[in-house]
Design a protein around this motif. Structure first.
Motif, PDB file in Angstrom:
ATOM      1  N   LEU A  57      27.855  23.846 114.244  1.00 11.04           N
ATOM      2  CA  LEU A  57      27.295  22.499 114.148  1.00 11.04           C
ATOM      3  C   LEU A  57      25.786  22.537 113.953  1.00 11.04           C
ATOM      4  CD1 LEU A  57      29.373  20.804 116.982  1.00 11.04           C
ATOM      5  CD2 LEU A  57      29.377  20.088 114.587  1.00 11.04           C
ATOM      6  N   ARG A  58      25.118  23.412 114.726  1.00 13.77           N
ATOM      7  CA  ARG A  58      23.652  23.509 114.604  1.00 13.77           C
ATOM      8  C   ARG A  58      23.249  23.927 113.197  1.00 13.77           C
ATOM      9  NH1 ARG A  58      21.433  22.835 119.468  1.00 13.77           N
ATOM     10  NH2 ARG A  58      22.600  23.485 121.339  1.00 13.77           N
ATOM     11  N   ILE A  59      23.985  24.876 112.617  1.00 12.21           N
ATOM     12  CA  ILE A  59      23.677  25.342 111.254  1.00 12.21           C
ATOM     13  C   ILE A  59      23.820  24.202 110.252  1.00 12.21           C
ATOM     14  CG2 ILE A  59      24.468  26.835 109.378  1.00 12.21           C
ATOM     15  CD1 ILE A  59      25.200  28.907 111.553  1.00 12.21           C
ATOM     16  N   GLN A  60      24.939  23.464 110.346  1.00  8.66           N
ATOM     17  CA  GLN A  60      25.190  22.369 109.414  1.00  8.66           C
ATOM     18  C   GLN A  60      24.148  21.263 109.557  1.00  8.66           C
ATOM     19  OE1 GLN A  60      27.349  22.373 107.004  1.00  8.66           O
ATOM     20  NE2 GLN A  60      28.443  24.244 107.570  1.00  8.66           N
ATOM     21  N   VAL A  61      23.771  20.952 110.779  1.00 11.80           N
ATOM     22  CA  VAL A  61      22.777  19.911 111.028  1.00 11.80           C
ATOM     23  C   VAL A  61      21.410  20.328 110.494  1.00 11.80           C
ATOM     24  CG1 VAL A  61      21.451  18.781 112.869  1.00 11.80           C
ATOM     25  CG2 VAL A  61      23.949  18.839 112.995  1.00 11.80           C
ATOM     26  N   GLU A  62      21.018  21.575 110.731  1.00  5.15           N
ATOM     27  CA  GLU A  62      19.722  22.074 110.261  1.00  5.15           C
ATOM     28  C   GLU A  62      19.656  22.139 108.742  1.00  5.15           C
ATOM     29  OE1 GLU A  62      19.147  25.788 112.210  1.00  5.15           O
ATOM     30  OE2 GLU A  62      18.934  24.891 114.217  1.00  5.15           O
TER      31      GLU A  62
ATOM     32  N   THR B 161      17.929  15.455 115.277  1.00  6.41           N
ATOM     33  CA  THR B 161      18.593  15.503 116.587  1.00  6.41           C
ATOM     34  C   THR B 161      17.555  15.888 117.632  1.00  6.41           C
ATOM     35  OG1 THR B 161      19.209  17.833 116.281  1.00  6.41           O
ATOM     36  CG2 THR B 161      20.858  16.179 115.665  1.00  6.41           C
ATOM     37  N   VAL B 162      17.870  15.644 118.868  1.00 10.74           N
ATOM     38  CA  VAL B 162      16.964  16.029 119.939  1.00 10.74           C
ATOM     39  C   VAL B 162      17.054  17.541 120.157  1.00 10.74           C
ATOM     40  CG1 VAL B 162      17.141  13.800 121.077  1.00 10.74           C
ATOM     41  CG2 VAL B 162      18.739  15.621 121.695  1.00 10.74           C
ATOM     42  N   ALA B 163      16.000  18.106 120.690  1.00 19.50           N
ATOM     43  CA  ALA B 163      15.999  19.541 120.980  1.00 19.50           C
ATOM     44  C   ALA B 163      17.091  19.870 121.994  1.00 19.50           C
ATOM     45  CB  ALA B 163      14.633  19.951 121.523  1.00 19.50           C
ATOM     46  N   GLU B 164      17.741  21.011 121.778  1.00 18.65           N
ATOM     47  CA  GLU B 164      18.821  21.475 122.666  1.00 18.65           C
ATOM     48  C   GLU B 164      19.942  20.426 122.796  1.00 18.65           C
ATOM     49  OE1 GLU B 164      18.852  24.580 123.751  1.00 18.65           O
ATOM     50  OE2 GLU B 164      16.914  24.854 122.764  1.00 18.65           O
ATOM     51  N   ALA B 165      20.256  19.788 121.668  1.00 22.59           N
ATOM     52  CA  ALA B 165      21.329  18.788 121.679  1.00 22.59           C
ATOM     53  C   ALA B 165      22.657  19.429 122.054  1.00 22.59           C
ATOM     54  CB  ALA B 165      21.437  18.127 120.303  1.00 22.59           C
TER      55      ALA B 165
ATOM     56  N   LEU C 134      25.680  16.645 118.596  1.00 27.05           N
ATOM     57  CA  LEU C 134      25.691  17.244 117.260  1.00 27.05           C
ATOM     58  C   LEU C 134      26.864  16.726 116.433  1.00 27.05           C
ATOM     59  CD1 LEU C 134      24.809  20.924 118.229  1.00 27.05           C
ATOM     60  CD2 LEU C 134      23.321  19.288 117.058  1.00 27.05           C
ATOM     61  N   VAL C 135      28.024  16.621 117.066  1.00 26.76           N
ATOM     62  CA  VAL C 135      29.201  16.068 116.381  1.00 26.76           C
ATOM     63  C   VAL C 135      28.912  14.641 115.917  1.00 26.76           C
ATOM     64  CG1 VAL C 135      31.575  15.252 116.704  1.00 26.76           C
ATOM     65  CG2 VAL C 135      30.923  17.518 117.514  1.00 26.76           C
ATOM     66  N   GLY C 136      28.307  13.838 116.793  1.00 27.53           N
ATOM     67  CA  GLY C 136      27.981  12.463 116.445  1.00 27.53           C
ATOM     68  C   GLY C 136      27.006  12.361 115.293  1.00 27.53           C
ATOM     69  N   ALA C 137      25.963  13.214 115.321  1.00 26.09           N
ATOM     70  CA  ALA C 137      24.940  13.180 114.267  1.00 26.09           C
ATOM     71  C   ALA C 137      25.519  13.600 112.919  1.00 26.09           C
ATOM     72  CB  ALA C 137      23.780  14.093 114.645  1.00 26.09           C
TER      73      ALA C 137
END
Length: 204
Positions: free
Chosen positions: A111-116, A122-126, A131-134
């Motif tokens: 999720l972090r990879i896809q979001v980045e 997103t907020v830090a350390e989400a 992450l799913v919501g974003a």
């Protein structure tokens, strides 16, 4: 002498029922092999896309009526593509959920990879839920912009017009070859997947 193996594909003369009786297919113009022993078939007269499951007897179901005089059809990597001639477009439908991103099924590192990669704020350390919501919100926005339908065929956005698509075939998992009756040309269409929808890049 090589023995023969005969496979009855559509046994209309032998066993009939509502799904495969005579008249279901009026003027079939395109056919291609799909997953799990099935076929996709376009019918130019009824403007429909059908799915035929090749068990005995064959079962034919209607996939879509949103076409207009369709011709060619092809299948690649979980997606069916149709030359929707009367509407002047290439249409597509994902037949497998795995074609696009599924945030709820992803690990937190994925999720972090896809979001980045998509620069989604997103907020830090989400946490995973955030992450799913974003990511889900981003997917919804992308699909809303192109009026994407999860239940019917969608128009494949192209960077160059193919005005009168007739035949289409998959040359690779991410490449189509399309004939155009207006320009009398054959085009290569490279398919890109942004995780929410598909996009086509046309080369003559």
């Amino acid at each position: 002498q090589i023995p023969r193996l005969v496979q009855t594909v559509i046994p209309e003369p032998f066993r009939l029922y509502k799904g495969n009786s005579k008249g279901v297919l009026v003027n079939p113009t395109g056919i291609c092999i799909a997953d799990h022993g099935s076929l996709f078939i376009t019918d130019n007269k009824t403007s429909c896309l059908f799915l035929a499951r090749l068990h005995y007897p064959v079962e034919i179901t209607e996939v879509s009526r949103s076409l207009r005089s369709p011709n060619g059809v092809t299948y690649a990597n979980g997606v069916v593509f149709v030359a929707d001639t009367g509407n002047g477009r290439l249409a597509y439908k994902a037949t497998l959920p795995s074609v696009f991103i599924e945030p709820k099924k992803m690990r937190i590192d994925e999720l972090r990879i896809q979001v980045e990669e998509r620069n989604i704020p997103t907020v830090a350390e989400a946490r995973k839920k955030e992450l799913v919501g974003a990511l889900s919100k981003w997917i919804s926005a992308q699909r809303k912009a192109v009026k994407y339908s999860a239940t019917d065929l969608n128009t494949l956005p192209l960077d160059k017009e193919i005005a009168f698509p007739l035949a289409v075939t998959a040359a690779a998992t991410d490449m189509l070859m399309v004939t155009d009756g207006h320009s009398h040309c054959v085009f290569q269409v490279t398919i890109s997947n942004d995780g929410a929808c598909l996009i086509g890049t046309v080369t003559q």
